[in-house]
Scaffold this motif. Sequence first.
Motif, PDB file in Angstrom:
ATOM      1  N   ILE A   1       0.836  -1.203   0.000  1.00  0.00           N
ATOM      2  CA  ILE A   1       0.000   0.000   0.000  1.00  0.00           C
ATOM      3  C   ILE A   1       0.871   1.253   0.000  1.00  0.00           C
ATOM      4  CG2 ILE A   1      -0.225   0.066   2.517  1.00  0.00           C
ATOM      5  CD1 ILE A   1      -2.929   1.066  -0.039  1.00  0.00           C
TER       6      ILE A   1
ATOM      7  N   HIS B   1      -4.265  -2.934  -4.097  1.00  0.00           N
ATOM      8  CA  HIS B   1      -3.040  -3.610  -3.660  1.00  0.00           C
ATOM      9  C   HIS B   1      -3.249  -5.007  -3.088  1.00  0.00           C
ATOM     10  CE1 HIS B   1      -4.517  -2.462   0.275  1.00  0.00           C
ATOM     11  NE2 HIS B   1      -3.559  -3.157   0.849  1.00  0.00           N
TER      12      HIS B   1
ATOM     13  N   SER C   1      -4.839   0.283   4.197  1.00  0.00           N
ATOM     14  CA  SER C   1      -4.665  -1.167   4.169  1.00  0.00           C
ATOM     15  C   SER C   1      -5.957  -1.890   4.528  1.00  0.00           C
ATOM     16  CB  SER C   1      -3.568  -1.581   5.145  1.00  0.00           C
ATOM     17  OG  SER C   1      -3.986  -1.333   6.489  1.00  0.00           O
TER      18      SER C   1
END
Length: 502
Positions: free
Chosen positions: A249, A399, A473
């Motif tokens: 990330i 991601h 995240s």
Amino acid sequence: MGLAKTYKDGTTPTICIIGAGFSGMCAAIRLQTQLDLKTYTIFELQPELGGTWWSNTYPGCGSDTTSVNYQFSFEMNYEWSKTYAGYQEIWEYQRRVAKKYNLYEKIRFRTEITHAEWHEDLQQWVLDWTDHNTGETGQMNADIVFCGMGALRIPNIPKQFDDFEGPKWHTAQWNHEYDLTNKRVAVVGSVPAIVDKVKKLEFYQRSSTYIMPRKNANISAFWKFLFRHIPFVHFLYYKLTYWGTEFTIQTFSTKWRHAIPRRFAMFLAWCFRFWQIRGKKLRANLTPDYILGCRRLVVSSDYYPALVRKHVSVHTKAITGVKGQTLTLSDGSQQEVDVLLLATGFHVQDTLGEGVVIGRNKSDLAKVWVQGPKTYYGITFAETPNMFFLLGPNTALGHNSVLYMIETACEHAIMAIAHMMERDLSSIQATPKACKDFVDEVEEKMKGMAWSSDCNSWYKNKRGTITALWWSSCTHYWWRLRKFKPQHFTGVQRSKAPTTHV
């Protein structure tokens, strides 16, 4: 204390789940396993479950997330054949899971929800459905609705290709009956897996992109044995893969403290491009003119090799005309082809049609959405009591695995339903302030991310606001939602709700 599984009078809510992809499956399974609820019906437009992985079957289609992370955390698969699974294997995994939890018994296939409206007097959603097999129509009253329709479901087919007179199709509607062998094929976008079949491939680049190498190794029988029979080995592999991906990330951050991982990723992409593309002109044409991460990264080891083949022509000029089976470019050049393939993406920002979802005070969710969706962590709107979105606005990722986000949002919805039953509420909705606070924070945090830089992408709406992605995240998203916060919601007591029914 555990989660409440019934109302105080012993009854349970009636639930509608829209979509039988990973999101709808997750909702159904967690309702069963956590709340012992089976009073739900799943409506699926397609003739099979799977969502994205049933619809997308083009050559080379597969996940760009590692297989070990692209599965339900509560239903591990120890038999993945490759590091990155193809669409067929993912779909087979979905079918196995669905059969284990008897989901097929609860799914109405080829049945579309055409209209869903909240009725304040009933404290219920009234949903209109159409069975596309029989033409039958009807209504369902539901106390709770899960929307798991997904964003990658409506193909984006530019109008300029309507005049093409030869065979043509979008990658999400792949025609497996047509043989591409020895054909002159035009591809708008990219489908590198067909390069060995065709006689001539005209590749029209919509925009250059950052490519990262992908080593899609076979998973040996030895490792499968270890995964299945020594649980700690699989657990360790799963966690190392998850955390390794989580740290990427930082690659998408434009803040100075994340400069090292960002620069490393850019260097890796440059090295890979330099190694794969020896021609200077072609390499220049394939070099992005925007910062890394502004558009989705592509993880592929066959993209560049396909473009350097002798029978492949790479075009970077815009297509300005389509007549018969000839494409004309802005530089005046023309290419006559047999087949046109469109890898032109999906309608991500307008997945809901106007008039499909009508919430409180007759608010049309499509109109609310186009202005910039104000949600509570992408899960629910202030205008939609008892309606929970899975993989909703600002919950997709650039991601890591979206299945983690789906599970986290689903767990939060389960807690909200349990709270409703424990407090004997007929409805629950996020407060406008809680939704505004979330959206304001997302907009502020996005300023430090590559996605907000000056380039067009499906992450943004027409106003340039990032409405698709979560800014941090997966772990951060879970941390925010690990507990249900009643102060962010309001509810209506069942004793105060009307008892009439339609």
